[in-house]
Write a protein that holds these residues in place. Structure first.
Motif, PDB file in Angstrom:
ATOM      1  N   SER A  22       0.840  -1.216   0.003  1.00 37.39           N
ATOM      2  CA  SER A  22       0.015  -0.037   0.103  1.00 37.39           C
ATOM      3  C   SER A  22       0.799   1.048  -0.020  1.00 37.39           C
ATOM      4  CB  SER A  22      -0.868   0.053   1.206  1.00 37.39           C
ATOM      5  OG  SER A  22      -1.689   0.972   0.985  1.00 37.39           O
ATOM      6  N   ARG A  23       1.666   1.375   0.868  1.00 39.00           N
ATOM      7  CA  ARG A  23       2.495   2.703   0.995  1.00 39.00           C
ATOM      8  C   ARG A  23       4.136   2.243   1.480  1.00 39.00           C
ATOM      9  NH1 ARG A  23      -0.634   6.364   5.396  1.00 39.00           N
ATOM     10  NH2 ARG A  23       1.066   7.785   4.887  1.00 39.00           N
ATOM     11  N   THR A  45      -1.273  -4.081  -5.002  1.00 38.25           N
ATOM     12  CA  THR A  45      -1.563  -2.893  -4.338  1.00 38.25           C
ATOM     13  C   THR A  45      -2.784  -1.957  -4.644  1.00 38.25           C
ATOM     14  OG1 THR A  45      -0.083  -0.814  -4.230  1.00 38.25           O
ATOM     15  CG2 THR A  45      -0.190  -1.836  -6.305  1.00 38.25           C
ATOM     16  N   ALA A  47      -1.909   1.337  -4.224  1.00 36.93           N
ATOM     17  CA  ALA A  47      -1.381   2.369  -4.504  1.00 36.93           C
ATOM     18  C   ALA A  47      -1.160   2.667  -6.018  1.00 36.93           C
ATOM     19  CB  ALA A  47      -0.049   2.487  -3.874  1.00 36.93           C
ATOM     20  N   ASP A  48      -1.124   3.790  -6.625  1.00 30.04           N
ATOM     21  CA  ASP A  48      -1.026   4.532  -7.771  1.00 30.04           C
ATOM     22  C   ASP A  48       0.769   4.395  -8.022  1.00 30.04           C
ATOM     23  OD1 ASP A  48      -3.447   4.822  -8.594  1.00 30.04           O
ATOM     24  OD2 ASP A  48      -3.547   7.116  -7.659  1.00 30.04           O
ATOM     25  N   ALA A  53       6.403   2.546  -7.298  1.00 29.42           N
ATOM     26  CA  ALA A  53       5.865   2.900  -6.002  1.00 29.42           C
ATOM     27  C   ALA A  53       6.118   1.544  -5.181  1.00 29.42           C
ATOM     28  CB  ALA A  53       4.405   3.123  -6.436  1.00 29.42           C
ATOM     29  N   ARG A  68      -2.879  -3.550  -9.594  1.00 32.15           N
ATOM     30  CA  ARG A  68      -3.614  -2.692  -8.554  1.00 32.15           C
ATOM     31  C   ARG A  68      -5.167  -2.912  -8.640  1.00 32.15           C
ATOM     32  NH1 ARG A  68      -6.378   1.711  -7.806  1.00 32.15           N
ATOM     33  NH2 ARG A  68      -5.665   3.469  -6.709  1.00 32.15           N
TER      34      ARG A  68
END
Length: 189
Positions: A22-23, A45, A47-48, A53, A68
């Motif tokens: 995720s981050r 994920t 996340a973009d 990333a 994603r």
């Protein structure tokens, strides 16, 4: 004549390793844990940003395939990607620990440490449990009711912790939101 499948269309006999993200980016080469000869490895994920990333820029190796999807669809996405194969679900992302534990339970996978992810994610719970077990922990002060009035906060922190004081969000990772306050003016700000 028999139908020929291109290799990309053939069913992959290897089990699927799903790395949840995720981050917090990966800091090691996933191939070091999941040998590509034995595992198909993907990053799932919310996340973009794709591969950029999910891998820290100084991490060795390359990112596996990145998929994603919104978190509430991760279970369905894992089933789709696995296509009936055995699956392993893991994460090194603190933001995914609880979701990883839930998905592992849903897929019938054994519990991995920590068995209670909240005790790992929440810095106050972690320190309280460590201290209760006899471990040494630094002095700390949990602010549970928000930020106190400036004068009261200054007295509370300097009286309990002293300066310098390290300020950390209770539930953040990767040193996000961490500050070292060395002086009373910094503490007031």
């Amino acid at each position: 004549s028999p139908t020929r499948h291109r290799p990309s269309e053939a069913a992959d006999p290897r089990p699927l390793a799903v790395l949840l993200h995720s981050r917090q980016p990966l800091t090691t080469d996933p191939a070091a844990t999941f040998d590509p000869a034995r595992w198909e490895t993907v990053v799932l994920t919310d996340a973009d940003g794709g591969a950029d990333a999910v891998m820290r820029e100084d991490a060795p190796g390359g990112a596996p395939a990145v998929h994603r999807a919104p978190r509430d669809t991760w279970a369905a996405e894992i089933r789709r990607l696995a296509g009936g194969r055995a699956v392993q679900i893991v994460t090194n992302d603190e933001y995914c620990l609880i979701g990883c534990a839930e998905l592992r339970a849903e897929f019938g996978l054994p519990v991995r440490h920590p068995a209670r992810p909240a005790h790992y994610i929440d810095k106050v719970l972690m320190k309280e449990r460590l201290a209760a077990a006899g471990g040494r922990v630094p002095r700390f002060l949990a602010l549970t009711e928000g930020v106190p009035e400036p004068g009261a906060g200054l007295a509370l922190v300097t009286g309990t912790i002293g300066l310098p004081a390290v300020v950390k969000p209770r539930r953040e990772a990767n040193s996000r939101g961490v500050a070292i306050l060395r002086t009373e003016p910094e503490l007031r700000d």
